[in-house]
Design a protein around this motif. Structure first.
Motif, PDB file in Angstrom:
ATOM      1  N   SER A 173       0.837  -1.207   0.000  1.00 27.58           N
ATOM      2  CA  SER A 173       0.000   0.000   0.000  1.00 27.58           C
ATOM      3  C   SER A 173       0.870   1.254   0.000  1.00 27.58           C
ATOM      4  O   SER A 173       0.357   2.364   0.073  1.00 27.58           O
ATOM      5  CB  SER A 173      -0.937  -0.010   1.209  1.00 27.58           C
ATOM      6  OG  SER A 173      -0.193  -0.163   2.397  1.00 27.58           O
ATOM      7  N   GLY A 174       2.172   1.059  -0.071  1.00 27.78           N
ATOM      8  CA  GLY A 174       3.110   2.182  -0.116  1.00 27.78           C
ATOM      9  C   GLY A 174       4.512   1.647   0.062  1.00 27.78           C
ATOM     10  O   GLY A 174       4.707   0.438   0.243  1.00 27.78           O
ATOM     11  N   PRO A 175       5.529   2.541   0.009  1.00 19.86           N
ATOM     12  CA  PRO A 175       6.917   2.084   0.176  1.00 19.86           C
ATOM     13  C   PRO A 175       7.187   1.676   1.627  1.00 19.86           C
ATOM     14  O   PRO A 175       6.415   2.007   2.523  1.00 19.86           O
ATOM     15  CB  PRO A 175       7.741   3.324  -0.200  1.00 19.86           C
ATOM     16  CG  PRO A 175       6.836   4.484   0.061  1.00 19.86           C
ATOM     17  CD  PRO A 175       5.425   3.997  -0.173  1.00 19.86           C
ATOM     18  N   LEU A 176       8.269   0.946   1.840  1.00 19.93           N
ATOM     19  CA  LEU A 176       8.641   0.555   3.208  1.00 19.93           C
ATOM     20  C   LEU A 176       9.074   1.791   3.992  1.00 19.93           C
ATOM     21  O   LEU A 176       9.844   2.613   3.508  1.00 19.93           O
ATOM     22  CB  LEU A 176       9.811  -0.439   3.195  1.00 19.93           C
ATOM     23  CG  LEU A 176       9.543  -1.882   2.811  1.00 19.93           C
ATOM     24  CD1 LEU A 176      10.761  -2.737   3.156  1.00 19.93           C
ATOM     25  CD2 LEU A 176       8.306  -2.450   3.468  1.00 19.93           C
ATOM     26  N   HIS A 177       8.575   1.910   5.218  1.00 20.30           N
ATOM     27  CA  HIS A 177       9.036   2.973   6.112  1.00 20.30           C
ATOM     28  C   HIS A 177       9.738   2.297   7.289  1.00 20.30           C
ATOM     29  O   HIS A 177       9.871   1.061   7.324  1.00 20.30           O
ATOM     30  CB  HIS A 177       7.877   3.857   6.560  1.00 20.30           C
ATOM     31  CG  HIS A 177       6.714   3.096   7.111  1.00 20.30           C
ATOM     32  ND1 HIS A 177       6.761   2.459   8.334  1.00 20.30           N
ATOM     33  CD2 HIS A 177       5.498   2.829   6.592  1.00 20.30           C
ATOM     34  CE1 HIS A 177       5.624   1.855   8.545  1.00 20.30           C
ATOM     35  NE2 HIS A 177       4.836   2.050   7.513  1.00 20.30           N
ATOM     36  N   PHE A 178      10.170   3.089   8.255  1.00 22.18           N
ATOM     37  CA  PHE A 178      10.984   2.535   9.337  1.00 22.18           C
ATOM     38  C   PHE A 178      10.266   1.409  10.092  1.00 22.18           C
ATOM     39  O   PHE A 178      10.882   0.400  10.453  1.00 22.18           O
ATOM     40  CB  PHE A 178      11.394   3.655  10.307  1.00 22.18           C
ATOM     41  CG  PHE A 178      12.308   3.182  11.394  1.00 22.18           C
ATOM     42  CD1 PHE A 178      13.639   2.913  11.126  1.00 22.18           C
ATOM     43  CD2 PHE A 178      11.822   2.960  12.680  1.00 22.18           C
ATOM     44  CE1 PHE A 178      14.491   2.448  12.120  1.00 22.18           C
ATOM     45  CE2 PHE A 178      12.666   2.495  13.682  1.00 22.18           C
ATOM     46  CZ  PHE A 178      14.001   2.239  13.398  1.00 22.18           C
ATOM     47  N   GLY A 179       8.955   1.560  10.317  1.00 22.44           N
ATOM     48  CA  GLY A 179       8.193   0.537  11.050  1.00 22.44           C
ATOM     49  C   GLY A 179       8.186  -0.800  10.322  1.00 22.44           C
ATOM     50  O   GLY A 179       8.338  -1.858  10.939  1.00 22.44           O
ATOM     51  N   SER A 180       8.025  -0.764   9.005  1.00 22.29           N
ATOM     52  CA  SER A 180       8.025  -2.027   8.261  1.00 22.29           C
ATOM     53  C   SER A 180       9.433  -2.601   8.169  1.00 22.29           C
ATOM     54  O   SER A 180       9.605  -3.829   8.127  1.00 22.29           O
ATOM     55  CB  SER A 180       7.374  -1.877   6.887  1.00 22.29           C
ATOM     56  OG  SER A 180       7.476  -0.594   6.360  1.00 22.29           O
ATOM     57  N   LEU A 181      10.449  -1.737   8.179  1.00 20.42           N
ATOM     58  CA  LEU A 181      11.830  -2.236   8.202  1.00 20.42           C
ATOM     59  C   LEU A 181      12.092  -3.016   9.489  1.00 20.42           C
ATOM     60  O   LEU A 181      12.711  -4.086   9.456  1.00 20.42           O
ATOM     61  CB  LEU A 181      12.826  -1.069   8.081  1.00 20.42           C
ATOM     62  CG  LEU A 181      14.307  -1.450   8.212  1.00 20.42           C
ATOM     63  CD1 LEU A 181      14.750  -2.377   7.080  1.00 20.42           C
ATOM     64  CD2 LEU A 181      15.199  -0.202   8.259  1.00 20.42           C
ATOM     65  N   VAL A 182      11.603  -2.506  10.615  1.00 21.63           N
ATOM     66  CA  VAL A 182      11.771  -3.201  11.899  1.00 21.63           C
ATOM     67  C   VAL A 182      11.121  -4.591  11.831  1.00 21.63           C
ATOM     68  O   VAL A 182      11.724  -5.592  12.240  1.00 21.63           O
ATOM     69  CB  VAL A 182      11.156  -2.378  13.058  1.00 21.63           C
ATOM     70  CG1 VAL A 182      10.997  -3.229  14.310  1.00 21.63           C
ATOM     71  CG2 VAL A 182      12.014  -1.147  13.347  1.00 21.63           C
ATOM     72  N   ALA A 183       9.906  -4.658  11.295  1.00 17.78           N
ATOM     73  CA  ALA A 183       9.198  -5.946  11.206  1.00 17.78           C
ATOM     74  C   ALA A 183       9.939  -6.916  10.292  1.00 17.78           C
ATOM     75  O   ALA A 183      10.107  -8.098  10.612  1.00 17.78           O
ATOM     76  CB  ALA A 183       7.768  -5.722  10.713  1.00 17.78           C
ATOM     77  N   ALA A 184      10.396  -6.404   9.144  1.00 14.53           N
ATOM     78  CA  ALA A 184      11.135  -7.254   8.206  1.00 14.53           C
ATOM     79  C   ALA A 184      12.424  -7.764   8.854  1.00 14.53           C
ATOM     80  O   ALA A 184      12.752  -8.950   8.799  1.00 14.53           O
ATOM     81  CB  ALA A 184      11.456  -6.474   6.931  1.00 14.53           C
ATOM     82  N   LEU A 185      13.152  -6.844   9.494  1.00 15.40           N
ATOM     83  CA  LEU A 185      14.435  -7.188  10.105  1.00 15.40           C
ATOM     84  C   LEU A 185      14.264  -8.215  11.226  1.00 15.40           C
ATOM     85  O   LEU A 185      15.032  -9.188  11.309  1.00 15.40           O
ATOM     86  CB  LEU A 185      15.085  -5.905  10.644  1.00 15.40           C
ATOM     87  CG  LEU A 185      16.430  -6.061  11.336  1.00 15.40           C
ATOM     88  CD1 LEU A 185      17.491  -6.597  10.369  1.00 15.40           C
ATOM     89  CD2 LEU A 185      16.896  -4.712  11.915  1.00 15.40           C
ATOM     90  N   ALA A 186      13.256  -8.026  12.079  1.00 12.47           N
ATOM     91  CA  ALA A 186      13.049  -8.960  13.196  1.00 12.47           C
ATOM     92  C   ALA A 186      12.768 -10.367  12.677  1.00 12.47           C
ATOM     93  O   ALA A 186      13.345 -11.347  13.178  1.00 12.47           O
ATOM     94  CB  ALA A 186      11.900  -8.474  14.079  1.00 12.47           C
ATOM     95  N   SER A 187      11.911 -10.486  11.669  1.00  6.39           N
ATOM     96  CA  SER A 187      11.595 -11.830  11.172  1.00  6.39           C
ATOM     97  C   SER A 187      12.800 -12.426  10.430  1.00  6.39           C
ATOM     98  O   SER A 187      13.062 -13.624  10.514  1.00  6.39           O
ATOM     99  CB  SER A 187      10.338 -11.821  10.296  1.00  6.39           C
ATOM    100  OG  SER A 187      10.531 -11.072   9.135  1.00  6.39           O
ATOM    101  N   TYR A 188      13.546 -11.577   9.729  1.00 10.60           N
ATOM    102  CA  TYR A 188      14.743 -12.037   9.016  1.00 10.60           C
ATOM    103  C   TYR A 188      15.795 -12.567   9.994  1.00 10.60           C
ATOM    104  O   TYR A 188      16.334 -13.668   9.816  1.00 10.60           O
ATOM    105  CB  TYR A 188      15.315 -10.878   8.189  1.00 10.60           C
ATOM    106  CG  TYR A 188      16.636 -11.176   7.519  1.00 10.60           C
ATOM    107  CD1 TYR A 188      16.687 -11.785   6.262  1.00 10.60           C
ATOM    108  CD2 TYR A 188      17.840 -10.840   8.129  1.00 10.60           C
ATOM    109  CE1 TYR A 188      17.905 -12.062   5.648  1.00 10.60           C
ATOM    110  CE2 TYR A 188      19.065 -11.106   7.526  1.00 10.60           C
ATOM    111  CZ  TYR A 188      19.085 -11.724   6.281  1.00 10.60           C
ATOM    112  OH  TYR A 188      20.294 -11.997   5.678  1.00 10.60           O
TER     113      TYR A 188
END
Ligand SMILES: [Zn+2]
Length: 321
Positions: free
Chosen positions: A33-48
Motif C-alpha cells: 500500500s506504499g513504500p517501506l518505512h521505518f516501522g516495516s523495516l523493523v518488522a522485516a528485520l526482526a523476522s529475518y
C-alpha cells in the motif's frame, strides 16, 4: 541475488518423514500500500534475524488481496528496498492476488461443512450492539450473494503463548466472535488468506508487530478449524508515531532511503534492543552478519509499542510505551 529459487529438497524430505519437526521457515508479509518505512523495516528485520539465527528460510509474501488499498508499483518498490537493505529472501515471492482459487477452495470446504453463514449487519448495527459482533445472524439463513460471510467460531482461543510477550490473554468477546472470512465486497478477508498461506507455505515461525496480537487468536482458531498445524508466534514492539498509532503513510512516515541503507538499519537494530559496537560497518551485509550472530530473541524488548521520532536521516529517538 536471491539465495534460492527452488524448494529445498531436504525440506520436502523432512516433511515426508512426518515425525521430524519441520525446518524453520519464516516470512515477511507486507501489504503493498506504499513504500517501506521505518516501522516495516523493523518488522522485516526482526523476522529475518529470527529466521537466519535459526538457520531457517525467510520468505516474502505480498499481501495484496485487499485490492482497493494496493498502490501500483509498491510491491516492486518494497522488493527493491529489501534488496538494498541486504534482506534477501528465499524462494519466489508469493502474491495473494494470484491465489484466489486456493482461498476459494478452502472457503468452499468451510461452506460445505456448514461452518460459514451470511451476515447482513452493518458496522453501525454492530456498534449499536456493543462493538463486537454477537453472532446475530448465525441462525438466520441469509443469502450468501452480496453479503459478508462469517465463520462459526467453534474453537475460540482465550490465551496463547507468544515467543516474546509470554502468555497472551484474549478478551471473551473477541475470542468468541464469528469473524468475517469473505467481505461484502467479495474480497477474501485477511484472517482467512493469511492462515491458508501460512499453512500452504509451511511457515513454522511468524515474527511480526504486536498490533497483530489479537488477530493471532483468530488465526489460531482457524488453524484448528482447518486442522492445520499452527506456527509459533513472536510479536515484537510496534513502531508508533504516537501511542496507539503505528508509523504509516497517514502520519507521514517517510520511505526509507535505498541509496543509504546503513543508518536506518543501525536504527532498526537499536529499536530491537541491540547495542552496536563502536566499530564501523562498511555495508549492510557485514552489519546483518554481525546482527545474526548476536541475535537472541529473549533480549528483544517486549513492549507492545515503541514511539519513534526521526530527528534526521541518521538520528532516531525511541521511547518504549
Ligand atoms: Zn449479522
Amino acid at each position: 541475488m536471491h539465495t534460492s529459487q527452488v524448494r529445498h529438497p531436504e525440506h520436502q524430505q523432512l516433511h515426508a518423514l512426518g515425525s521430524s519437526p519441520l525446518p524453520y521457515r519464516g516470512r515477511f508479509a507486507p501489504s503493498p500500500s506504499g513504500p517501506l518505512h521505518f516501522g516495516s523495516l523493523v518488522a522485516a528485520l526482526a523476522s529475518y534475524l529470527d529466521a537466519k539465527a535459526n538457520h531457517g528460510q525467510w520468505l516474502v509474501r505480498m499481501e495484496d488481496i485487499d485490492t482497493p488499498r494496493v498502490v501500483p508499483g509498491a510491491a516492486d518498490a518494497i522488493l527493491t528496498t529489501l534488496d538494498a537493505y541486504g534482506l534477501h529472501w528465499d524462494g519466489q515471492v508469493v502474491y495473494q492476488s494470484q491465489r484466489h482459487d486456493l482461498y476459494q477452495d478452502v472457503l468452499d470446504s468451510l461452506v460445505k461443512e456448514q461452518n460459514v453463514y451470511a451476515c447482513i449487519c452493518t458496522r453501525k448495527h454492530i456498534k449499536a450492539r456493543g462493538g463486537y459482533y454477537d453472532n446475530h445472524c448465525r441462525a438466520k439463513n441469509h443469502h450468501f450473494d452480496g453479503n459478508a460471510l462469517r465463520l462459526k467460531q467453534r474453537f475460540p482461543i482465550f490465551e496463547f503463548h507468544d515467543g516474546l510477550q509470554g502468555q497472551v490473554h484474549i478478551p471473551n468477546d473477541i475470542a468468541r466472535e464469528d469473524y468475517i472470512v469473505k467481505r461484502r465486497d467479495g474480497l477474501f478477508a485477511y484472517q482467512l488468506v493469511v492462515v491458508v498461506d501460512d499453512h500452504q507455505q509451511e511457515i513454522t515461525h511468524i515474527v511480526r508487530g504486536a498490533d497483530l496480537l489479537e488477530p493471532t487468536a483468530r488465526q489460531l482458531s482457524l488453524f484448528k478449524q482447518l486442522n492445520y498445524t499452527a506456527p509459533h508466534f513472536t510479536h515484537v514492539p510496534l513502531a508508533v508515531a504516537t501511542p496507539g498509532f503505528k508509523l504509516s503513510k497517514q502520519n507521514h512516515a517517510p520511505a526509507i532511503d535505498n541509496s543509504k541503507p546503513l543508518p536506518a538499519l543501525v536504527a532498526a537494530l537499536e529499536f530491537l534492543g541491540f547495542t552496536l559496537p563502536q566499530a564501523h560497518f562498511d555495508d549492510v551485509e557485514t552489519l546483518l552478519k554481525w546482527a545474526i550472530s548476536h541475535y537472541d530473541v529473549t533480549r528483544l524488548p517486549n513492549n507492545k509499542e515503541i514511539q519513534v521520532v526521526q530527528k534526521s536521516t541518521e538520528r532516531y529517538e525511541f521511547t518504549p510505551l
